[in-house]
Design a protein around this motif. Structure first.
Motif, PDB file in Angstrom:
ATOM      1  N   TYR A 233      -6.852   4.500 -16.456  1.00  0.00           N
ATOM      2  CA  TYR A 233      -4.728   4.098 -16.109  1.00  0.00           C
ATOM      3  C   TYR A 233      -5.124   2.796 -15.312  1.00  0.00           C
ATOM      4  CZ  TYR A 233      -0.413   3.288 -13.537  1.00  0.00           C
ATOM      5  OH  TYR A 233       0.091   2.955 -12.845  1.00  0.00           O
ATOM      6  N   PRO A 234      -6.205   2.256 -14.863  1.00  0.00           N
ATOM      7  CA  PRO A 234      -6.241   1.663 -13.775  1.00  0.00           C
ATOM      8  C   PRO A 234      -7.155   0.208 -14.807  1.00  0.00           C
ATOM      9  CG  PRO A 234      -7.605   2.817 -12.087  1.00  0.00           C
ATOM     10  CD  PRO A 234      -6.573   3.327 -13.187  1.00  0.00           C
ATOM     11  N   VAL A 235      -7.703   0.986 -15.691  1.00  0.00           N
ATOM     12  CA  VAL A 235      -8.267  -0.537 -16.961  1.00  0.00           C
ATOM     13  C   VAL A 235      -6.673  -0.381 -17.786  1.00  0.00           C
ATOM     14  CG1 VAL A 235      -9.002  -0.203 -18.849  1.00  0.00           C
ATOM     15  CG2 VAL A 235     -10.514   0.898 -16.634  1.00  0.00           C
ATOM     16  N   ALA A 236      -6.013   0.110 -17.932  1.00  0.00           N
ATOM     17  CA  ALA A 236      -4.608  -0.136 -18.992  1.00  0.00           C
ATOM     18  C   ALA A 236      -4.246  -0.549 -18.044  1.00  0.00           C
ATOM     19  CB  ALA A 236      -3.936   1.564 -19.315  1.00  0.00           C
ATOM     20  N   LEU A 237      -3.591  -0.852 -16.360  1.00  0.00           N
ATOM     21  CA  LEU A 237      -3.436  -2.229 -15.785  1.00  0.00           C
ATOM     22  C   LEU A 237      -3.947  -3.397 -15.983  1.00  0.00           C
ATOM     23  CD1 LEU A 237      -2.545   0.256 -12.826  1.00  0.00           C
ATOM     24  CD2 LEU A 237      -0.628  -0.109 -14.415  1.00  0.00           C
ATOM     25  N   GLU A 238      -5.301  -3.337 -15.852  1.00  0.00           N
ATOM     26  CA  GLU A 238      -6.006  -4.895 -15.708  1.00  0.00           C
ATOM     27  C   GLU A 238      -5.761  -5.267 -16.845  1.00  0.00           C
ATOM     28  OE1 GLU A 238      -7.376  -6.046 -13.825  1.00  0.00           O
ATOM     29  OE2 GLU A 238      -8.879  -7.598 -15.139  1.00  0.00           O
ATOM     30  N   GLY A 239      -5.985  -4.857 -18.270  1.00  0.00           N
ATOM     31  CA  GLY A 239      -6.097  -5.177 -19.281  1.00  0.00           C
ATOM     32  C   GLY A 239      -4.323  -6.047 -20.354  1.00  0.00           C
ATOM     33  N   ALA A 240      -3.486  -5.019 -19.084  1.00  0.00           N
ATOM     34  CA  ALA A 240      -2.003  -5.808 -19.435  1.00  0.00           C
ATOM     35  C   ALA A 240      -2.177  -7.672 -18.052  1.00  0.00           C
ATOM     36  CB  ALA A 240      -0.870  -5.085 -18.700  1.00  0.00           C
ATOM     37  N   LEU A 241      -2.974  -6.880 -17.399  1.00  0.00           N
ATOM     38  CA  LEU A 241      -2.678  -7.980 -16.610  1.00  0.00           C
ATOM     39  C   LEU A 241      -3.229  -9.335 -16.303  1.00  0.00           C
ATOM     40  CD1 LEU A 241      -2.112  -9.490 -13.369  1.00  0.00           C
ATOM     41  CD2 LEU A 241      -4.248  -8.699 -12.586  1.00  0.00           C
ATOM     42  N   LYS A 242      -4.547  -9.527 -16.991  1.00  0.00           N
ATOM     43  CA  LYS A 242      -5.547 -10.059 -18.127  1.00  0.00           C
ATOM     44  C   LYS A 242      -4.392 -11.074 -19.061  1.00  0.00           C
ATOM     45  CE  LYS A 242      -9.132 -10.559 -16.061  1.00  0.00           C
ATOM     46  NZ  LYS A 242      -8.618  -9.397 -14.783  1.00  0.00           N
ATOM     47  N   LEU A 243      -4.247 -10.134 -19.868  1.00  0.00           N
ATOM     48  CA  LEU A 243      -2.676 -10.866 -21.510  1.00  0.00           C
ATOM     49  C   LEU A 243      -1.864 -11.252 -20.337  1.00  0.00           C
ATOM     50  CD1 LEU A 243      -2.195  -8.147 -23.763  1.00  0.00           C
ATOM     51  CD2 LEU A 243      -3.442 -10.358 -23.633  1.00  0.00           C
ATOM     52  N   LYS A 244      -0.632 -11.142 -19.050  1.00  0.00           N
ATOM     53  CA  LYS A 244       0.306 -11.408 -18.148  1.00  0.00           C
ATOM     54  C   LYS A 244      -0.543 -13.076 -18.088  1.00  0.00           C
ATOM     55  CE  LYS A 244       1.927  -7.958 -16.840  1.00  0.00           C
ATOM     56  NZ  LYS A 244       1.645  -6.963 -15.370  1.00  0.00           N
ATOM     57  N   GLU A 245      -1.524 -13.060 -17.345  1.00  0.00           N
ATOM     58  CA  GLU A 245      -1.755 -14.316 -16.211  1.00  0.00           C
ATOM     59  C   GLU A 245      -2.989 -14.850 -17.665  1.00  0.00           C
ATOM     60  OE1 GLU A 245      -6.207 -12.812 -14.341  1.00  0.00           O
ATOM     61  OE2 GLU A 245      -4.941 -13.909 -13.486  1.00  0.00           O
ATOM     62  N   LEU A 246      -3.211 -14.808 -18.853  1.00  0.00           N
ATOM     63  CA  LEU A 246      -3.724 -15.482 -19.268  1.00  0.00           C
ATOM     64  C   LEU A 246      -3.256 -15.887 -21.266  1.00  0.00           C
ATOM     65  CD1 LEU A 246      -7.564 -14.185 -19.935  1.00  0.00           C
ATOM     66  CD2 LEU A 246      -6.761 -16.014 -18.274  1.00  0.00           C
ATOM     67  N   ALA A 247      -2.408 -15.299 -21.397  1.00  0.00           N
ATOM     68  CA  ALA A 247      -1.673 -15.710 -22.459  1.00  0.00           C
ATOM     69  C   ALA A 247      -0.375 -15.650 -22.349  1.00  0.00           C
ATOM     70  CB  ALA A 247      -1.900 -13.917 -23.483  1.00  0.00           C
ATOM     71  N   TYR A 248       0.433 -14.878 -21.232  1.00  0.00           N
ATOM     72  CA  TYR A 248       1.661 -15.429 -20.727  1.00  0.00           C
ATOM     73  C   TYR A 248       3.100 -14.466 -21.777  1.00  0.00           C
ATOM     74  CZ  TYR A 248      -0.641 -19.659 -19.985  1.00  0.00           C
ATOM     75  OH  TYR A 248      -1.056 -20.683 -18.849  1.00  0.00           O
ATOM     76  N   ILE A 249       1.994 -13.117 -22.315  1.00  0.00           N
ATOM     77  CA  ILE A 249       2.457 -12.315 -22.687  1.00  0.00           C
ATOM     78  C   ILE A 249       3.565 -11.183 -21.732  1.00  0.00           C
ATOM     79  CG2 ILE A 249       2.029 -10.362 -24.496  1.00  0.00           C
ATOM     80  CD1 ILE A 249      -0.191 -12.238 -26.319  1.00  0.00           C
ATOM     81  N   HIS A 250       4.051 -10.373 -22.069  1.00  0.00           N
ATOM     82  CA  HIS A 250       5.204  -9.741 -21.867  1.00  0.00           C
ATOM     83  C   HIS A 250       4.005  -8.087 -21.878  1.00  0.00           C
ATOM     84  CE1 HIS A 250       7.982  -7.757 -19.499  1.00  0.00           C
ATOM     85  NE2 HIS A 250       7.293  -6.700 -19.419  1.00  0.00           N
ATOM     86  N   ALA A 251       3.418  -7.578 -20.853  1.00  0.00           N
ATOM     87  CA  ALA A 251       1.765  -6.836 -21.062  1.00  0.00           C
ATOM     88  C   ALA A 251       2.168  -5.275 -19.712  1.00  0.00           C
ATOM     89  CB  ALA A 251       1.065  -7.267 -20.688  1.00  0.00           C
ATOM     90  N   GLU A 252       1.980  -4.307 -20.485  1.00  0.00           N
ATOM     91  CA  GLU A 252       2.172  -3.270 -19.344  1.00  0.00           C
ATOM     92  C   GLU A 252       1.441  -2.159 -19.678  1.00  0.00           C
ATOM     93  OE1 GLU A 252       4.617  -2.827 -16.651  1.00  0.00           O
ATOM     94  OE2 GLU A 252       5.851  -5.123 -17.252  1.00  0.00           O
TER      95      GLU A 252
END
Ligand code: M6R
Length: 368
Positions: A233-252
């Motif tokens: 679950y935290p891995v999923a959160l981390e994957g989403a955060l990386k996409l938000k901060e770098l690719a500016y994609i809405h990720a959850e």
């Protein structure tokens, strides 16, 4: 200085096997007992600890969420994880038998610093997990475990995250040793598994082509979801955060078991969903997440599945399979996170973003 890489981030992703190996270095005495010299809290005091609160921000808080599973499992001490920015505003219950663990790569994050000051005012013992020698947070803590990741330049944390997990695991095992909840052999076998991780991470890094190709396929996506359960679950959160901060994609990122309580309504034809499948084992975890994978696939999701390389059961439901080496559940985050980091790095590169300096962000956030 980027060692031939386009970004510090990509270089730092590739430095992870060494960063993890360095963080594990020299943690034994001649009798094979785990030693953490930097933990200057007496064994006597550690035996009295009746609660652990991990405080951190962003990626470091996800390392804390991973650590909670291991620490509670090994030590049987209740362990909470709290965002540093929330901690002191809720009148937390802390006292001399509380161990507050502050995780911070930079050691300068204002929210985390304020939280540990508050904890110390309440007479809690504070231990920092930090990557920066002599930074403010370790200086203001009772004890410190340094991660030895080397300087992390990219704003997005990568090797910082993996080494934070390793350092917290060392702490958990050390507490278990001191308190007698886990014994010599068991600690040695977990340490041996940890010692094998640098090679396992290196083998994940050797096969990044599918992930790079995936980034090209997903470059136009506006929404990406990540599912995981337990330490996934935290891995999923981390994957989403990386996409938000770098690719500016809405990720959850979602806990896979929560899908049916709401998020499954988001699934529609073609929606990209990453699913972290736990290793097959004695518990039911693997099968539960497999059925979550089936549910999203049946509703049209395009699935990217991170699973053990020989896990045939996932194949019918995976549009793309990212194979991972076999490890025990608690160690899987050290492998499963790596392709997600690379995916975000590559996608942001393709979109023409400044990967090392994403918009609106700073490497260390020194204001509250
Ligand atoms: O230096 P710290 O570990 O205290 O930083 C905490 C967060 O600001 C940091 O992890 C942030 O979330 C990263 N940019 C994530 O990649």
């Amino acid at each position: 200085e980027k060692g031939g890489f386009d970004w510090f981030m990509r270089k730092e992703i590739y430095e992870q096997p060494k960063a993890v190996a360095d963080t594990l270095l020299g943690r034994h005495d001649e009798n094979g007992r785990l030693t953490l010299d930097e933990v200057r809290i007496s064994e006597e005091e550690l035996r009295r600890i009746d609660k652990i609160i991990i405080i951190a921000c962003g990626t470091a808080s996800y390392a804390g969420l991973v650590a909670k599973y291991a620490i509670e499992h090994w030590t049987r001490i209740p362990c909470e994880v709290e965002l540093a920015s929330e901690f002191r505003y809720r009148d937390p219950i802390v006292g001399p038998t509380t161990l507050v663990v502050a995780i911070s790569q930079s050691g300068e994050t204002a929210d985390t610093l304020m939280a540990i000051r508050h904890a110390r005012e309440q007479r809690a013992r504070v231990l920092a997990v930090c990557n920066t020698n002599g930074a403010t947070i370790p200086r203001e803590s009772d004890a410190v475990i340094y991660t030895h990741a080397g300087p992390e330049i990219s704003v997005a944390s990568t090797k910082g995250f993996l080494t934070q997990i390793v350092a917290c695991y060392l702490l958990g095992l050390y507490l278990a040793q001191v308190r007698g909840t886990k014994f010599g052999d068991e600690i040695a076998s977990t340490m041996a598994e940890l010692a094998a991780m640098p090679d396992a991470i290196a083998s994940v890094l050797e096969d990044m082509d599918p992930v790079l190709k995936l980034a090209a396929d997903f470059a136009e996506e506006r929404v990406v979801l990540f599912l995981g359960r337990h330490v996934g679950y935290p891995v999923a959160l981390e994957g989403a955060l990386k996409l938000k901060e770098l690719a500016y994609i809405h990720a959850e990122g979602f806990a896979a078991g929560e899908l049916k309580h709401g998020p499954i309504a988001l699934i529609e034809d073609g929606l990209p969903v990453f699913v972290v499948i736990p290793p097959r084992g004695r518990d039911m975890l693997h099968d539960k997440v497999l059925s979550n994978l089936q549910e999203v696939r049946a509703r049209g999701a395009r699935t990217v599945v991170l699973a053990e390389a020989d896990d045939d059961e996932v194949l019918p439901y995976a549009d793309v399979l990212v194979p991972l080496p076999k490890v025990s559940t608690l160690l899987q985050p050290l492998l499963a996170t790596v392709p997600l980091q690379m995916f975000a790095c590559e996608l942001a590169t393709l979109k023409g973003h400044d990967v090392d300096q994403p918009r609106n962000l700073a490497k260390s956030v020194t204001v509250e």
